[in-house]
Design an enzyme around this catalytic site. Structure first.
Site, mmCIF file in Angstrom:
data_model
loop_
_atom_site.group_PDB
_atom_site.id
_atom_site.type_symbol
_atom_site.label_atom_id
_atom_site.label_comp_id
_atom_site.label_asym_id
_atom_site.label_seq_id
_atom_site.Cartn_x
_atom_site.Cartn_y
_atom_site.Cartn_z
ATOM 1 N N SER A 62 47.950 41.511 32.481
ATOM 2 C CA SER A 62 48.947 40.804 32.355
ATOM 3 C C SER A 62 49.998 41.741 31.490
ATOM 4 O O SER A 62 51.065 41.313 31.279
ATOM 5 C CB SER A 62 48.706 39.646 31.194
ATOM 6 O OG SER A 62 48.107 39.940 30.411
ATOM 7 N N ASP B 148 37.621 43.390 26.276
ATOM 8 C CA ASP B 148 38.458 43.950 25.299
ATOM 9 C C ASP B 148 38.472 42.971 23.992
ATOM 10 O O ASP B 148 39.499 43.027 23.540
ATOM 11 C CB ASP B 148 39.811 44.485 25.952
ATOM 12 C CG ASP B 148 40.555 42.600 26.462
ATOM 13 O OD1 ASP B 148 39.722 41.838 26.603
ATOM 14 O OD2 ASP B 148 41.598 42.820 26.827
ATOM 15 N N ASP C 154 41.931 30.818 34.370
ATOM 16 C CA ASP C 154 42.051 30.188 33.258
ATOM 17 C C ASP C 154 42.949 29.019 33.474
ATOM 18 O O ASP C 154 42.928 27.970 32.709
ATOM 19 C CB ASP C 154 42.578 31.055 31.947
ATOM 20 C CG ASP C 154 43.604 32.115 32.413
ATOM 21 O OD1 ASP C 154 43.879 32.392 33.528
ATOM 22 O OD2 ASP C 154 43.976 32.686 31.391
ATOM 23 N N ASP D 153 33.140 45.038 37.607
ATOM 24 C CA ASP D 153 34.015 44.997 38.563
ATOM 25 C C ASP D 153 34.468 46.366 38.739
ATOM 26 O O ASP D 153 34.403 47.300 37.843
ATOM 27 C CB ASP D 153 35.010 43.866 38.446
ATOM 28 C CG ASP D 153 35.669 43.649 39.699
ATOM 29 O OD1 ASP D 153 35.417 44.094 40.738
ATOM 30 O OD2 ASP D 153 36.876 43.109 39.613
ATOM 31 N N ARG E 36 37.445 49.930 31.879
ATOM 32 C CA ARG E 36 37.782 50.401 30.310
ATOM 33 C C ARG E 36 36.315 50.946 29.865
ATOM 34 O O ARG E 36 35.558 50.103 29.680
ATOM 35 C CB ARG E 36 38.257 49.257 29.820
ATOM 36 C CG ARG E 36 39.783 49.081 30.147
ATOM 37 C CD ARG E 36 40.511 47.974 29.207
ATOM 38 N NE ARG E 36 40.108 46.581 29.352
ATOM 39 C CZ ARG E 36 40.788 45.473 29.435
ATOM 40 N NH1 ARG E 36 42.249 45.633 29.229
ATOM 41 N NH2 ARG E 36 40.291 44.351 29.684
ATOM 42 N N HIS F 126 35.908 38.275 40.596
ATOM 43 C CA HIS F 126 34.748 38.741 39.801
ATOM 44 C C HIS F 126 34.108 37.567 38.978
ATOM 45 O O HIS F 126 32.814 37.593 39.008
ATOM 46 C CB HIS F 126 35.375 39.775 38.809
ATOM 47 C CG HIS F 126 34.251 40.706 38.028
ATOM 48 N ND1 HIS F 126 34.700 41.191 36.821
ATOM 49 C CD2 HIS F 126 33.058 40.448 38.037
ATOM 50 C CE1 HIS F 126 33.477 41.482 36.297
ATOM 51 N NE2 HIS F 126 32.349 41.075 36.990
HETATM 52 C C1 UD1 Z 1 44.619 37.720 30.977
HETATM 53 C C2 UD1 Z 1 43.918 37.004 29.782
HETATM 54 C C3 UD1 Z 1 42.351 37.013 30.434
HETATM 55 C C4 UD1 Z 1 42.189 36.192 31.688
HETATM 56 C C5 UD1 Z 1 43.109 37.059 32.483
HETATM 57 C C6 UD1 Z 1 43.118 36.107 33.851
HETATM 58 C C7 UD1 Z 1 44.397 37.148 27.768
HETATM 59 C C8 UD1 Z 1 44.613 38.036 26.324
HETATM 60 N N1 UD1 Z 1 43.916 37.483 28.757
HETATM 61 O O1 UD1 Z 1 43.988 38.875 31.340
HETATM 62 O O2 UD1 Z 1 41.610 36.087 29.466
HETATM 63 O O3 UD1 Z 1 40.776 36.251 32.079
HETATM 64 O O4 UD1 Z 1 44.330 36.890 32.214
HETATM 65 O O5 UD1 Z 1 43.548 35.030 33.800
HETATM 66 O O6 UD1 Z 1 44.975 36.063 27.586
HETATM 67 N N2 UD1 Z 1 39.001 42.499 35.273
HETATM 68 C C9 UD1 Z 1 38.112 42.604 36.384
HETATM 69 N N3 UD1 Z 1 38.767 42.953 37.690
HETATM 70 C C10 UD1 Z 1 39.939 43.288 37.805
HETATM 71 C C11 UD1 Z 1 40.510 43.464 36.242
HETATM 72 C C12 UD1 Z 1 40.194 43.289 35.123
HETATM 73 O O7 UD1 Z 1 36.981 41.912 36.306
HETATM 74 O O8 UD1 Z 1 40.215 44.021 38.784
HETATM 75 C C13 UD1 Z 1 38.230 42.057 33.868
HETATM 76 C C14 UD1 Z 1 38.528 42.781 32.619
HETATM 77 O O9 UD1 Z 1 37.621 43.742 32.494
HETATM 78 C C15 UD1 Z 1 38.632 41.675 31.685
HETATM 79 C C16 UD1 Z 1 39.086 40.455 32.326
HETATM 80 O O10 UD1 Z 1 39.096 40.688 33.606
HETATM 81 O O11 UD1 Z 1 37.248 41.288 31.131
HETATM 82 C C17 UD1 Z 1 40.655 40.555 31.940
HETATM 83 O O12 UD1 Z 1 41.541 41.320 32.335
HETATM 84 P P1 UD1 Z 1 42.353 42.159 31.435
HETATM 85 O O13 UD1 Z 1 42.885 43.580 31.859
HETATM 86 O O14 UD1 Z 1 42.210 42.186 29.868
HETATM 87 O O15 UD1 Z 1 43.587 41.213 31.549
HETATM 88 P P2 UD1 Z 1 44.601 40.254 30.445
HETATM 89 O O16 UD1 Z 1 45.795 40.514 30.757
HETATM 90 O O17 UD1 Z 1 44.056 40.378 29.018
HETATM 91 MN MN MN Z 2 42.469 41.166 28.236
#
Ligand code: UD1
Ligand code: MN
Length: 422
Positions: free
Chosen positions: A298, A210, A267, A138, A111, A187
């Site tokens: 999610s 985010d 988490d 990542d 992003r 990651h």
């Molecule tokens: C939700 C949770 C988040 C948690 C994740 C995993 C909320 C609002 N968010 O993610 O806190 O870490 O579940 O249990 O409750 N990312 C990577 N690699 C990937 C995809 C994503 O490193 O292949 C990173 C993103 O940059 C971001 C984080 O992982 O920093 C969470 O990803 P996001 O896409 O924001 O997922 P949520 O649905 O928010």
């Molecule tokens: Mn998120």
């Protein structure tokens, strides 16, 4: 001041003595007057004796006054000494938290809006030495990498590291839908190893790409950091020897923790009683972060339902100046339970419909079912993780509804969570 008063007393004592002697000698005038009789001389001696006595008692009462004044001054000095005593977060032989380095680990993927996150971190960061920023990326997304690079190129306190393993994670078909979570876990594992093992930091503040942060975000972590040292029941050292020195804190969205063996859903891993080992996490009642990432792994599952309504705190609280010892387990548990169980009990329906004037009330539950029913009614998330109702502490969930603080609390004496709930 004290020394001067002592001198004054000694001086005053000498002065009174001299005064007595002088006045005695002046009243016992050497001028000869013939006395008519022995009795008259005796009377004169008595009179003089009385006079000396009076003067002595005057001197004594003056001395008393000086003593009283001295005592008051001493008390005042003690008070001001107390005021200048070191604060709760300073009195300790443990130096680790005095001038901590708390790196900010930004978890990024694909992003480009990571810019918004970085801009806020840079904007509110009080100093670069205490809070170096480490971005871990990542997903191999080049556009995002270039955005990050524009920060690291101009500021040496911001660095970037890339997660090298971009291979697909082999998963059984039933789990393919969780692929994103497995990648996130992979990651996190890489990024935390980089921070703790590679860079040998003692603690970390994790910020997902985010998240918006509140103006006092840094102040919050700096202010609460000493608690990790003061209270081992707060997420801290972990079982493995080599991680024992790391202090960990998990705080809803703004996270600070360490995880050595994350497999998936990190988490949830953090909430697992096997990992928490009876330790708790503190969190600010009003969130210090706000998630603007509706489209994420999610897939906005909770975004529209809950996350978008979260309030980001905008008032700066000077956490480093607060005495946070009330958060230490023994005091906190005792105060919380006696407070909550002395509150008037009402039903969830009452809370939602009545206009009661009590500032705080308690809603009881006794089973997973009655918990969920009440939570739904109050508009709370009603799920459990490892038997723990979301955001519960000792089974108590706190919320604020219609200007009243509401405690959703077990009707029985709580001892531990039941993992079969949920
Ligand atoms: C939700 C949770 C988040 C948690 C994740 C995993 C909320 C609002 N968010 O993610 O806190 O870490 O579940 O249990 O409750 N990312 C990577 N690699 C990937 C995809 C994503 O490193 O292949 C990173 C993103 O940059 C971001 C984080 O992982 O920093 C969470 O990803 P996001 O896409 O924001 O997922 P949520 O649905 O928010
Ligand atoms: Mn998120």
């Amino acid at each position: 001041m004290r020394v001067n008063l002592r001198k004054f007393i000694i001086f005053f004592g000498c002065f009174s003595l001299i005064w007595v002697v002088v006045s005695y000698s002046s009243s016992y005038s050497p001028v000869y007057k013939p006395r008519s009789s022995v009795s008259e001389i005796e009377m004169e001696i008595d009179r003089l004796q009385q006079k000396v006595q009076n003067q002595l008692s005057d001197s004594y009462s003056l001395l008393q006054k000086v003593r009283l004044h001295l005592k008051k001054t001493e008390e005042r000095n003690d008070e001001s000494a107390k005021d200048s005593q070191p604060a709760w977060n300073e009195v300790d032989t443990n130096q680790n938290y005095k001038n901590p380095v708390l790196p900010i680990l930004v978890i990024a993927c694909d992003r480009v809006t990571v810019k918004r996150c970085l801009d806020n971190l840079v904007k509110f960061r009080p100093n670069k030495e205490t809070f170096p920023i480490i971005v871990s990326q990542d997903c191999g997304h080049n556009e995002t990498y270039h955005v990050i690079k524009s920060y690291t190129d101009s500021d040496p306190s911001i660095t970037v590291v890339r997660q090298p393993n971009l291979s697909e994670i082999p998963l059984p078909r039933a789990k393919v839908k969780f692929k994103g979570y497995y990648k996130i876990a992979r990651h996190y594992r890489f990024a935390l190893n980089h921070v703790f093992v590679g860079l040998e930091h003692e603690a970390v503040i994790i910020v997902e790409d985010d998240l918006d942060i509140s103006p006092d975000f840094f102040e919050y972590f700096l202010g609460t950091y000493p608690l990790l040292f003061k209270d081992p029941s707060i997420w801290c050292s972990y079982k493995n020897d080599w991680v024992a020195k790391f202090q960990i804190r998990f705080d809803c969205n703004a996270k600070r923790y360490f995880l050595p063996s994350i497999s998936r859903f990190f988490d949830d891993w953090l909430r697992d009683p096997e990992n928490t080992d009876g330790r708790a996490c503190i969190r600010p009642e009003i969130s210090r972060t706000y998630s603007f990432g509706k489209i994420g792994v999610s897939k906005g599952l909770f975004f529209d339902m809950h996350l978008r309504y979260m309030q980001l705190n905008m008032e700066f609280v000077e956490f480093t100046k607060l005495n946070l010892t009330y958060l230490i387990k023994d005091t906190y548990d005792e105060n919380l339970t006696s407070f909550v169980y002395n509150l008037p009990e009402v039903s969830a329906e009452d809370v939602m419909s009545s206009t009661g004037t009590e500032p705080a009330v308690r809603v009881s539950y006794s089973t997973a079912k009655t918990y969920q029913r009440a939570a739904k009614k109050l508009g709370l998330m009603d799920d459990f993780r490892s038997g723990i109702p979301r955001a519960a502490y000792r089974g108590i969930v706190t919320c604020f509804i219609r200007n009243r603080r509401v405690y959703l609390a077990p009707s029985y004496e709580w001892t531990k969570y039941d993992p079969t709930w949920g």
